[in-house]
Design an enzyme around this catalytic site. Structure first.
Site, PDB file in Angstrom:
ATOM      1  N   ASN A  10      38.086  40.491  37.017  1.00 13.46           N
ATOM      2  CA  ASN A  10      37.342  39.510  36.653  1.00 13.46           C
ATOM      3  C   ASN A  10      35.966  39.662  36.421  1.00 13.46           C
ATOM      4  O   ASN A  10      35.290  39.437  37.731  1.00 13.46           O
ATOM      5  CB  ASN A  10      37.759  37.900  36.922  1.00 13.46           C
ATOM      6  CG  ASN A  10      36.941  37.101  35.968  1.00 13.46           C
ATOM      7  OD1 ASN A  10      36.189  37.424  35.160  1.00 13.46           O
ATOM      8  ND2 ASN A  10      36.795  35.871  36.302  1.00 13.46           N
ATOM      9  N   LYS A  12      33.468  38.602  35.169  1.00 12.05           N
ATOM     10  CA  LYS A  12      32.657  37.532  34.761  1.00 12.05           C
ATOM     11  C   LYS A  12      31.354  37.800  34.033  1.00 12.05           C
ATOM     12  O   LYS A  12      31.568  38.656  33.034  1.00 12.05           O
ATOM     13  CB  LYS A  12      32.112  36.928  36.044  1.00 12.05           C
ATOM     14  CG  LYS A  12      33.461  36.469  36.773  1.00 12.05           C
ATOM     15  CD  LYS A  12      33.037  35.467  38.138  1.00 12.05           C
ATOM     16  CE  LYS A  12      34.173  35.276  38.788  1.00 12.05           C
ATOM     17  NZ  LYS A  12      33.876  34.290  40.142  1.00 12.05           N
ATOM     18  N   HIS A  96      39.793  28.853  34.381  1.00 18.86           N
ATOM     19  CA  HIS A  96      38.989  29.734  35.628  1.00 18.86           C
ATOM     20  C   HIS A  96      38.148  28.257  36.092  1.00 18.86           C
ATOM     21  O   HIS A  96      37.615  27.627  35.312  1.00 18.86           O
ATOM     22  CB  HIS A  96      38.136  30.586  35.171  1.00 18.86           C
ATOM     23  CG  HIS A  96      37.603  31.300  36.421  1.00 18.86           C
ATOM     24  ND1 HIS A  96      36.662  31.118  37.132  1.00 18.86           N
ATOM     25  CD2 HIS A  96      37.930  32.428  37.166  1.00 18.86           C
ATOM     26  CE1 HIS A  96      36.331  31.707  38.163  1.00 18.86           C
ATOM     27  NE2 HIS A  96      37.195  32.656  38.197  1.00 18.86           N
ATOM     28  N   GLU A  98      35.389  28.003  37.173  1.00 15.05           N
ATOM     29  CA  GLU A  98      34.161  28.172  36.543  1.00 15.05           C
ATOM     30  C   GLU A  98      33.794  27.512  35.013  1.00 15.05           C
ATOM     31  O   GLU A  98      32.928  26.786  34.596  1.00 15.05           O
ATOM     32  CB  GLU A  98      33.397  29.715  36.256  1.00 15.05           C
ATOM     33  CG  GLU A  98      33.013  29.881  38.002  1.00 15.05           C
ATOM     34  CD  GLU A  98      33.045  31.610  38.198  1.00 15.05           C
ATOM     35  OE1 GLU A  98      32.891  32.042  39.129  1.00 15.05           O
ATOM     36  OE2 GLU A  98      33.182  32.220  37.078  1.00 15.05           O
ATOM     37  N   GLU A 168      43.333  30.037  42.740  1.00 21.15           N
ATOM     38  CA  GLU A 168      41.985  30.349  43.214  1.00 21.15           C
ATOM     39  C   GLU A 168      41.364  28.948  43.921  1.00 21.15           C
ATOM     40  O   GLU A 168      40.691  28.265  43.539  1.00 21.15           O
ATOM     41  CB  GLU A 168      40.969  30.888  42.120  1.00 21.15           C
ATOM     42  CG  GLU A 168      41.338  29.859  40.729  1.00 21.15           C
ATOM     43  CD  GLU A 168      40.322  30.198  39.627  1.00 21.15           C
ATOM     44  OE1 GLU A 168      39.551  31.130  39.849  1.00 21.15           O
ATOM     45  OE2 GLU A 168      39.828  29.190  39.155  1.00 21.15           O
ATOM     46  N   GLY A 174      33.543  33.476  45.440  1.00 19.45           N
ATOM     47  CA  GLY A 174      32.132  33.976  45.480  1.00 19.45           C
ATOM     48  C   GLY A 174      31.306  33.682  46.764  1.00 19.45           C
ATOM     49  O   GLY A 174      30.356  33.834  46.872  1.00 19.45           O
ATOM     50  N   SER A 214      38.166  35.730  46.624  1.00 18.80           N
ATOM     51  CA  SER A 214      37.515  36.567  47.677  1.00 18.80           C
ATOM     52  C   SER A 214      38.339  37.662  48.284  1.00 18.80           C
ATOM     53  O   SER A 214      38.316  37.723  49.573  1.00 18.80           O
ATOM     54  CB  SER A 214      36.508  35.899  48.562  1.00 18.80           C
ATOM     55  OG  SER A 214      35.444  35.289  48.093  1.00 18.80           O
TER      56      SER A 214
END
Length: 255
Positions: A10, A12, A96, A98, A168, A174, A214
């Protein structure tokens, strides 16, 4: 194991079309035609066409980072399933963390997208995961169950077998923090148990569950050795060819 490992990158909001093409070219040169591991790259929308052309004759597959659950229309800034299919995308990341956090996407909206993707012959990578606060409140399994069942509402057993789930933990995205292999396996096993309750064990055993917090070359071997971890949805480590290819190699060894 009958489930084929999947390593998906991904990207991003990173990489121009030219940069993305260069990265995809390096990855494609590493991936063999009869790859034992399925490899997917998910560039930004503006880089999809360029990357698609680069990987056309390779075993690398194309994924998108989002779609809007309508065929077309006045939805400024959005991207349709037909547009994704036109550039030969096969996968699409949905739900996701985010998207949930910054764009207020709910389980119900994610569910609309999952069903629309399936109707449009795209494979959803449905993301679920808990925040640090939820983990510390011992709500991890309940949060993931709620997001999973919400995202899969109304999806038939036949279609469910096509979906990829990505666990996730939000606190590990991140941040450099990673769930231990044992922590990740506990949640992956619980996710598969929820899927078995809903669809039966034979369908649940076909569904791939990726780890998306991660994963990097230093921890991939231990994570991929776990019974219910079928690959990774890779963020930071997907932006550099060597680290991403190292993860593919880890999945090859685990196969």
């Amino acid at each position: 194991m009958s489930r084929k490992y999947l390593i998906a990158g991904n990207w991003k909001m990173n990489k121009t079309p030219a940069d993305g093409a260069d990265l995809a070219k390096e990855i494609a040169s590493f991936v063999s035609k009869d790859e034992s591991v399925e490899v997917v790259v998910c560039p930004t929308a503006v880089a999809l066409d360029r990357v698609s052309q680069v990987i056309e004759d390779s075993a690398v597959k194309l994924g998108a980072q989002n779609l809007y659950p309508k065929a077309s229309g006045a939805y400024t800034g959005e991207i349709s399933a037909e547009m994704l299919r036109a550039v030969f995308a096969k996968y699409v990341i949905l739900g996701h963390s985010e998207r949930r956090e910054y764009f207020a996407e709910t389980d119900a909206f994610v569910n609309e997208k999952v069903k629309f993707a399936l109707e449009s012959n795209l494979i959803p990578i449905l993301c679920i995961g808990e925040t640090l606060e939820q983990r510390e409140a011992d709500e991890t399994l309940e949060v993931n169950k709620t997001q999973l069942l919400g995202g899969m509402e109304g999806v038939s057993a036949e279609d469910a077998a096509k979906v990829v789930i990505a666990y996730e933990p939000v606190w590990a995205i991140g941040t450099g923090k990673t769930a231990t292999p044992e922590m990740a396996q506990e949640v992956h096993a619980a996710i598969r148990s929820v899927l078995a309750e809903k669809y039966g064990s034979s369908v649940a055993e076909k569904i791939r569950i990726l780890y998306g917090g991660s994963m990097k070359p230093a921890n991939a071997d231990d994570l991929l050795a776990q019974k219910d971890i079928d690959g990774g949805l890779i963020g930071g480590a997907a932006l550099e060819a060597k680290s991403f290819c190292d993860l593919i190699e880890s999945a090859r060894k685990a196969d």
